[in-house]
Motif scaffolding. Structure first.
Motif, mmCIF file in Angstrom:
data_model
loop_
_atom_site.group_PDB
_atom_site.id
_atom_site.type_symbol
_atom_site.label_atom_id
_atom_site.label_comp_id
_atom_site.label_asym_id
_atom_site.label_seq_id
_atom_site.Cartn_x
_atom_site.Cartn_y
_atom_site.Cartn_z
ATOM 1 N N LEU A 177 51.665 75.880 37.311
ATOM 2 C CA LEU A 177 52.829 76.440 36.629
ATOM 3 C C LEU A 177 52.687 76.249 35.115
ATOM 4 O O LEU A 177 52.455 75.130 34.643
ATOM 5 C CB LEU A 177 54.104 75.748 37.105
ATOM 6 N N PRO A 178 52.858 77.333 34.339
ATOM 7 C CA PRO A 178 52.666 77.229 32.884
ATOM 8 C C PRO A 178 53.879 76.691 32.144
ATOM 9 O O PRO A 178 53.849 76.620 30.909
ATOM 10 C CB PRO A 178 52.380 78.684 32.486
ATOM 11 N N ILE A 179 54.943 76.317 32.848
ATOM 12 C CA ILE A 179 56.157 75.846 32.171
ATOM 13 C C ILE A 179 56.101 74.348 31.884
ATOM 14 O O ILE A 179 57.051 73.776 31.344
ATOM 15 C CB ILE A 179 57.413 76.158 33.008
ATOM 16 N N PHE A 180 54.975 73.703 32.213
ATOM 17 C CA PHE A 180 54.841 72.264 32.017
ATOM 18 C C PHE A 180 53.999 71.942 30.789
ATOM 19 O O PHE A 180 53.039 72.655 30.452
ATOM 20 C CB PHE A 180 54.144 71.599 33.222
ATOM 21 N N ARG A 181 54.346 70.846 30.143
ATOM 22 C CA ARG A 181 53.469 70.188 29.181
ATOM 23 C C ARG A 181 53.417 68.735 29.610
ATOM 24 O O ARG A 181 54.454 68.060 29.660
ATOM 25 C CB ARG A 181 54.007 70.322 27.761
ATOM 26 N N ALA A 182 52.224 68.233 29.965
ATOM 27 C CA ALA A 182 52.144 66.905 30.559
ATOM 28 C C ALA A 182 50.897 66.175 30.077
ATOM 29 O O ALA A 182 49.849 66.789 29.855
ATOM 30 C CB ALA A 182 52.147 66.988 32.085
ATOM 31 N N GLU A 183 51.044 64.887 29.934
ATOM 32 C CA GLU A 183 49.925 64.015 29.596
ATOM 33 C C GLU A 183 49.484 63.315 30.868
ATOM 34 O O GLU A 183 50.297 62.677 31.544
ATOM 35 C CB GLU A 183 50.379 62.992 28.540
ATOM 36 N N ASN A 184 48.210 63.439 31.195
ATOM 37 C CA ASN A 184 47.690 62.875 32.451
ATOM 38 C C ASN A 184 48.503 63.350 33.651
ATOM 39 O O ASN A 184 48.829 62.573 34.546
ATOM 40 C CB ASN A 184 47.671 61.341 32.391
#
Length: 551
Positions: A287-294
């Motif tokens: 899903l492209p709606i996420f921004r996540a680290e690890n």
């Protein structure tokens, strides 16, 4: 028109209704197998409210009974967007006339008309329909969707008409879920998922963790003019004031729709009917709606207090925050192992194409259809009086992201003495049935291959050489026919009066097709006319119904 400023849409689109809007559902709410693709705008519990185009453009499509939308109008706007108005009761006379012109020009009765920019231009605020309750609707309302015309991504209508919706109520969290990663983490001395109620902005429970742990949140948004609850537009998870996960639900590709089952904990929803939305990404979730680290997974690798905080926001900027402390306590993490399962199983990996073969069945799950590893648990139910055994691949519901393929071997010898065998099987009439419903099917060298999107369904072969059933309900100026098919289902139908094509509309929520002869090219003569309706099912069995009518 739109003004673009710093990448944000500043809307000068107008509402689709003439009264203050109250919502029954918002964009992106998690549902089984799909995100809610638009806004559900209340119509005071009644049908027949005027519906207006939110902007200038042209009617590009008109549908009846497609995709659960019931009666729907698509308006394409010059800025690159298409608004879709669903569950309508009726169309404006101008739009209905344009749809009929298309249907008669193409001799199409499938309730799906594609119009050109010159067929039916509309202006902002122009009446296009009356609200209704058609399609997969459980009560009168307007379902409004907005799509990127080129990509058909689902867009949040709040970004277009949100200025006209009053909302001063912030989101609210109800529960926290801790999800130790298998073989890599432990939480409160357990490797299992755990849930905790939230009753205040700061959780006072004493939490401990070691290794890698993900979190999930049960939360809803609210607005003062509605008793309903809604999905969360923006979710942020901070660790020591550092952002590790950020989701903004405003732009979702249609092909990613079923990934809602991965973002939300589908297994927990199936058991408890409550959506815990993960603040971390399963490895196969694109899903492209996420921004996540690890991937949003937190590694508790130091013996200290970690300060965690959730920030929840709606479109209006109403915000709530929830904080808690997790103390890192060095703990031995048990060795990873797949759970013990009674009976045969097969490990399917999320990052590869997986196959399974057994006597009489073959299953292919291509790469991209799983978001995490899983244990296939095939179950075979012997059916010696049928064309095949019945196959299930998981003991409960387990949806795939998209279509896989199942192939089942045909055993006609099991039907010895059956009339079907005495007539000899026609391979083109075979199909795969999923829980009794048509799932496609192509025959080749003794095998029938069809679609599979749910590992928990029961799959078997079925045979359909019986055409649809057609019977009259009323005959005259208003013709109503009952059209059903007990096998593979009706695929298409077409009708003529005295050899001239006429449109029959499919009735909403009933197995009926209806024609008002006064709206057709047939002239009223008060004499006998010959009506002919031809219906074909999904295995190409055709029934012709003929009768005389006085009109």
């Amino acid at each position: 028109m739109l003004t673009i400023l710093f990448g944000l849409i500043l809307s000068i689109y107008h509402p689709p209704v003439s009264y203050e809007m109250s919502l029954a559902g918002n964009f992106g709410e998690p549902r089984p197998n799909h995100f809610h693709g638009g806004l559900d705008i209340k119509t005071d519990g009644v049908e027949g409210k005027p519906i207006y185009s939110i902007g200038d453009g042209y009617v590009s499509r008109v549908t009846m009974g497609k995709f659960g939308f019931g009666y729907a109008v698509y308006v394409t706007h010059p800025e690159g967007y298409t608004s879709v108005y669903c569950h309508l009761k009726s169309f404006s006379p101008r739009i209905k006339a344009a749809m009929r012109r298309y249907q008669y020009a193409h001799e199409a009765s499938d309730g799906d008309a594609y119009l050109s920019p010159l067929d039916c231009p509309v202006s902002q605020g122009q009446l296009i329909a009356l609200s209704g309750n058609t399609g997969h609707s459980t009560g009168p309302h307007l379902h409004l969707e907005i799509h990127n015309t080129e990509t058909w991504n689902m867009l949040d209508p709040y970004d277009f008409i949100g200025d006209f919706i009053n909302d001063t109520v912030p989101p609210k969290a109800h529960g926290l879920m801790a999800c130790p990663q298998q073989g890599e983490g432990i939480f409160n001395k357990s490797t299992s998922k755990q849930t905790f109620g939230i009753s205040a902005s700061r959780l006072e429970q004493q939490f401990t963790a070691w290794g890698k742990v993900g979190f999930a949140l049960w939360a809803d948004d609210y607005m003062q003019a509605s008793s309903n609850h809604f999905g969360i537009r923006e979710t942020i998870l901070l660790v020591d004031d550092h952002e590790v996960f950020h989701a903004v639900v405003n732009d979702i590709p249609m092909e990613n729709n079923r990934l809602v089952n991965s973002w939300g904990d589908y297994e927990y929803w199936r058991q408890h009917k409550t959506w815990y939305m993960r603040s971390y990404m399963e490895p196969g979730n694109t899903l492209p709606i996420f921004r996540a680290e690890n991937r949003g997974v937190i590694d508790f690798s130091e013996e200290r207090d970690y300060q965690l905080e959730y920030v929840l926001r709606d479109y209006k900027g109403n915000e709530s925050r929830y904080s808690f402390i997790v103390r890192g306590v060095k703990t031995e993490i048990p060795h990873s192992s797949m759970p013990t399962i009674d009976g045969p199983s097969r490990l399917f990996r999320w990052n590869q194409t997986n196959t399974y073969s057994a006597p009489g069945v073959q299953l292919v799950v291509p790469y991209g259809l799983l978001t995490t590893d899983m244990c296939l648990q095939p179950i075979v139910r012997l059916r010696m009086d049928r064309l095949s055994d019945s196959y299930t691949f998981y003991p409960s519901s387990y949806p795939l992201v998209s279509d896989g393929e199942i192939s089942i071997y045909v055993h006609p010898e099991r039907l010895d003495g059956n009339e079907v065998v005495r007539r000899e099987l026609d391979p083109s009439k075979l199909y795969v049935a999923a829980d009794g419903r048509f799932a496609g099917g192509d025959y080749h060298d003794g095998w029938v291959s069809g679609h599979i999107r749910e590992l928990g369904s029961s799959y078997a072969l079925a045979y359909d050489d019986e055409p649809p059933e057609i019977s009259p309900v009323t005959l005259g100026e208003h013709v109503v026919l009952r059209l059903t098919d007990a096998g593979s289902g009706v695929a298409s139908y077409t009708a003529t009066v005295d050899g001239q094509f006429v449109v029959f509309d499919a009735a909403d929520k009933q197995p009926l097709v209806i024609c008002d002869l006064s709206e057709t090219p047939i002239r009223k003569t008060n004499r006998t006319h010959q009506l002919r309706l031809t219906a074909t099912d999904n295995r190409q069995n055709t029934r012709v119904f003929e009768t005389n009518i006085i009109y």
